[in-house]
Design a protein around this motif. Structure first.
Motif, PDB file in Angstrom:
ATOM      1  N   LYS A   1       0.841  -1.199   0.000  1.00  0.00           N
ATOM      2  CA  LYS A   1       0.000   0.000   0.000  1.00  0.00           C
ATOM      3  C   LYS A   1       0.876   1.249   0.000  1.00  0.00           C
ATOM      4  O   LYS A   1       0.617   2.217  -0.690  1.00  0.00           O
ATOM      5  CB  LYS A   1      -0.884  -0.014   1.258  1.00  0.00           C
ATOM      6  CG  LYS A   1      -2.372  -0.023   0.940  1.00  0.00           C
ATOM      7  CD  LYS A   1      -3.189   0.187   2.179  1.00  0.00           C
ATOM      8  CE  LYS A   1      -3.652  -1.130   2.781  1.00  0.00           C
ATOM      9  NZ  LYS A   1      -4.053  -1.007   4.194  1.00  0.00           N
ATOM     10  N   ARG A   2       1.944   1.189   0.808  1.00  0.00           N
ATOM     11  CA  ARG A   2       2.817   2.366   0.957  1.00  0.00           C
ATOM     12  C   ARG A   2       3.822   2.518  -0.190  1.00  0.00           C
ATOM     13  O   ARG A   2       4.585   3.468  -0.222  1.00  0.00           O
ATOM     14  CB  ARG A   2       3.540   2.302   2.292  1.00  0.00           C
ATOM     15  CG  ARG A   2       2.587   2.578   3.436  1.00  0.00           C
ATOM     16  CD  ARG A   2       3.260   2.570   4.778  1.00  0.00           C
ATOM     17  NE  ARG A   2       2.336   3.043   5.796  1.00  0.00           N
ATOM     18  CZ  ARG A   2       1.293   2.360   6.248  1.00  0.00           C
ATOM     19  NH1 ARG A   2       1.007   1.179   5.770  1.00  0.00           N
ATOM     20  NH2 ARG A   2       0.511   2.883   7.183  1.00  0.00           N
ATOM     21  N   MET A   3       3.843   1.530  -1.086  1.00  0.00           N
ATOM     22  CA  MET A   3       4.745   1.646  -2.241  1.00  0.00           C
ATOM     23  C   MET A   3       4.098   2.447  -3.363  1.00  0.00           C
ATOM     24  O   MET A   3       4.765   2.837  -4.331  1.00  0.00           O
ATOM     25  CB  MET A   3       5.163   0.242  -2.714  1.00  0.00           C
ATOM     26  CG  MET A   3       6.225  -0.367  -1.805  1.00  0.00           C
ATOM     27  SD  MET A   3       6.361  -2.168  -1.810  1.00  0.00           S
ATOM     28  CE  MET A   3       6.564  -2.546  -3.505  1.00  0.00           C
ATOM     29  N   HIS A   4       2.781   2.687  -3.270  1.00  0.00           N
ATOM     30  CA  HIS A   4       2.044   3.519  -4.239  1.00  0.00           C
ATOM     31  C   HIS A   4       2.345   3.147  -5.688  1.00  0.00           C
ATOM     32  O   HIS A   4       2.895   3.937  -6.452  1.00  0.00           O
ATOM     33  CB  HIS A   4       2.346   4.999  -4.010  1.00  0.00           C
ATOM     34  CG  HIS A   4       1.918   5.478  -2.664  1.00  0.00           C
ATOM     35  ND1 HIS A   4       0.628   5.869  -2.379  1.00  0.00           N
ATOM     36  CD2 HIS A   4       2.609   5.586  -1.503  1.00  0.00           C
ATOM     37  CE1 HIS A   4       0.528   6.229  -1.103  1.00  0.00           C
ATOM     38  NE2 HIS A   4       1.728   6.053  -0.548  1.00  0.00           N
ATOM     39  N   GLY A   5       1.977   1.930  -6.039  1.00  0.00           N
ATOM     40  CA  GLY A   5       2.073   1.557  -7.457  1.00  0.00           C
ATOM     41  C   GLY A   5       3.384   0.905  -7.857  1.00  0.00           C
ATOM     42  O   GLY A   5       3.453   0.232  -8.875  1.00  0.00           O
ATOM     43  N   VAL A   6       4.430   1.110  -7.047  1.00  0.00           N
ATOM     44  CA  VAL A   6       5.702   0.438  -7.365  1.00  0.00           C
ATOM     45  C   VAL A   6       5.554  -1.037  -6.959  1.00  0.00           C
ATOM     46  O   VAL A   6       4.883  -1.337  -5.988  1.00  0.00           O
ATOM     47  CB  VAL A   6       6.864   1.071  -6.564  1.00  0.00           C
ATOM     48  CG1 VAL A   6       8.124   0.236  -6.686  1.00  0.00           C
ATOM     49  CG2 VAL A   6       7.108   2.490  -7.030  1.00  0.00           C
ATOM     50  N   ASN A   7       6.141  -1.942  -7.748  1.00  0.00           N
ATOM     51  CA  ASN A   7       6.102  -3.317  -7.264  1.00  0.00           C
ATOM     52  C   ASN A   7       7.435  -4.005  -7.512  1.00  0.00           C
ATOM     53  O   ASN A   7       7.629  -5.127  -7.457  1.00  0.00           O
ATOM     54  CB  ASN A   7       4.938  -4.113  -7.856  1.00  0.00           C
ATOM     55  CG  ASN A   7       4.913  -3.996  -9.353  1.00  0.00           C
ATOM     56  OD1 ASN A   7       5.967  -3.906  -9.991  1.00  0.00           O
ATOM     57  ND2 ASN A   7       3.727  -3.972  -9.925  1.00  0.00           N
TER      58      ASN A   7
END
Ligand code: GLN
Length: 456
Positions: free
Chosen positions: A450-456
């Motif tokens: 959730k806290r990576m905001h789109g980064v995976n």
């Protein structure tokens, strides 16, 4: 995996390969040199070795800061490389006058100091540049860092074979040739980087990367000036959290150089058809496994991604910790089945190193890539330094944990109230530690994502 990557990746691959050759070549000889040439005792040697390997990973924080703020990656890498080469040649000088301790010892400390400073400028900056060759959303970053990681391991594989063979001959006067080879490797790295950087180190738009703040292109400068957003702070928090979990990985993994080497030396049946495998050779298993299995794992991620089933980076890293736990479980079980004085087959240790290497591939290149993806451009190298800070802490912790290795005839040491009577107890300590860290990381991946905001 190897197709269609920018040429700059292979430049960074070669630069880092020779730098790691230099670093690990030196490391293979260091404790032997301290014991047999400088006549340090075992206790002092072990302590100094721990401090050195810890400090080497502490300075990347400073090197990352200097690059982001003043010099840029390229200049930091060049200066760092020159310092490291100077350090290796200072050790060569120490080895040349080893009989005059009043000269050899100051030269030896000077050499270590220069390598510590040099690595700080080199390591985070070369690692950051890999990701900068790609656009922010480019799917190939994990594969790129995995290829880069193969360069690291090609260097670490060759290092003990070449520097070790030249330096560790039984004659203390020969150590210097090992250090000389390490210094030459560093010069090669500098030469390759120095000559080819202008041609190949460019972002997808063709702008030079790794420049000092004043020389950056307009788009790059715009990226660096943008104020930090809420999402940036969240992502930096994720870097902090994964760096914390990773301490437990390296603290167990780095037993390779300490307790697992004692173990291989004393409790392993190293005979194959009448020939005894040298203990030091077990150190080459890890880089060989990394080289063999890196392409396979990278392909696996791509395949899973095609079916939309690729695990998120923190999940892969948790798998890395679980594989490490599995490796220690194998060896703990193996030592449990034999009576006192009986040596176990070397295949158990080979199996363990295979599991450890698979774990490393899930965690280390993926971690480098993740830090690159999460870090705001203006702190990219500094945050890479934070990632390496966990290795610094882990190297220190690894030394502390190795102190619990049970020795015949000595009182059983206790860890957090738990008495370590046997090798099985000792190895179970690492099973529990890495399993717990892996399980906790798995539990937090949802929150982290959730806290990576789109980064995976
Ligand atoms: N062996 C790798 C290297 O030397 C990993 C180091 C680390 O991050 N602990 O780069």
């Amino acid at each position: 995996m190897l197709k269609a990557h920018p040429r700059g990746l292979y430049l960074l691959f070669a630069t880092e390969m020779w730098e790691r050759f230099s670093y690990y070549g030196n490391r293979a000889l260091l404790t032997l040199f301290m014991l047999s040439a400088l006549s340090f005792d075992k206790h002092f040697t072990a302590a100094l070795y721990g401090q050195y390997t810890g400090l080497v990973f502490l300075t990347p924080l400073i090197g990352g800061y200097i690059a982001d703020r003043f010099w840029g990656n390229r200049r930091s890498i060049m200066v760092g490389g020159i310092l490291m080469a100077a350090g290796q040649f200072s050790l060569f000088a120490a080895g040349s006058v080893y009989q005059q301790l009043n000269l050899a010892i100051p030269l030896f400390y000077l050499g270590l100091g220069l390598i510590i400073l040099g690595n700080g400028l080199f390591k985070p900056n070369i690692s950051t540049m890999v990701g900068q060759l790609y656009s922010a959303q480019d799917q190939r970053k994990d594969a790129a860092y995995t290829i880069f990681y193969m360069g690291i391991n090609l260097g670490s594989f060759m290092a003990p074979l070449i520097c070790g063979t030249l330096g560790d001959t039984g004659n203390p006067a020969d150590f210097r040739w090992g250090f000389f080879a390490a210094g030459t490797g560093m010069l090669l790295s500098l030469l390759i980087f120095g000559l080819l950087q202008n041609r190949y180190l460019r972002d997808p738009e063709g702008h030079a990367i790794g420049m000092a703040p004043a020389q950056r292109s307009q788009t790059q400068t715009a990226n660096h000036q943008e104020p930090l957003t809420r999402a940036d702070y969240d992502r930096m928090l994720v870097i902090g959290v994964i760096s914390f979990f990773v301490i437990f990985f390296w603290a167990a993994f780095e037993q390779a150089g300490v307790s697992l080497t004692f173990f291989a030396n004393e409790s392993l049946d190293r005979e194959i058809m009448g020939w005894t495998v040298p203990t030091s050779w077990f150190q080459s298993l890890n880089p060989v496994f990394v080289l063999l299995f890196a392409p396979l794992l990278a392909q696996l991620w791509v395949k899973l991604a095609k079916h939309d089933r690729e695990p998120a980076s923190p999940t892969k890293m948790a798998y890395g910790l679980l594989l490490l736990a599995a490796g220690f479980l194998v060896i703990a079980q193996a030592v449990d089945q034999v009576g006192p004085g009986v040596k176990i087959s070397l295949f158990w240790l080979v199996a363990m190193y295979w599991l450890h290497s698979m774990g490393e591939l899930c965690l280390s290149p993926i971690g480098l890539s993740l830090v690159n993806k999460l870090a705001p451009a203006k702190f990219a190298s500094l945050l890479m330094g934070v990632w390496f800070l966990s290795t610094a802490a882990a190297n220190w912790f690894a030394g502390v944990l190795a102190g619990f290795y049970p020795e015949a005839g000595k009182a059983a040491p206790s860890f957090l109230g738990w008495q370590i009577h046997s090798l099985n107890d000792f190895f179970m300590l690492f099973v529990i530690m890495s399993f717990t860290a892996g399980a906790l990381l798995l539990l937090t991946t949802g929150q982290l994502q959730k806290r990576m905001h789109g980064v995976n």
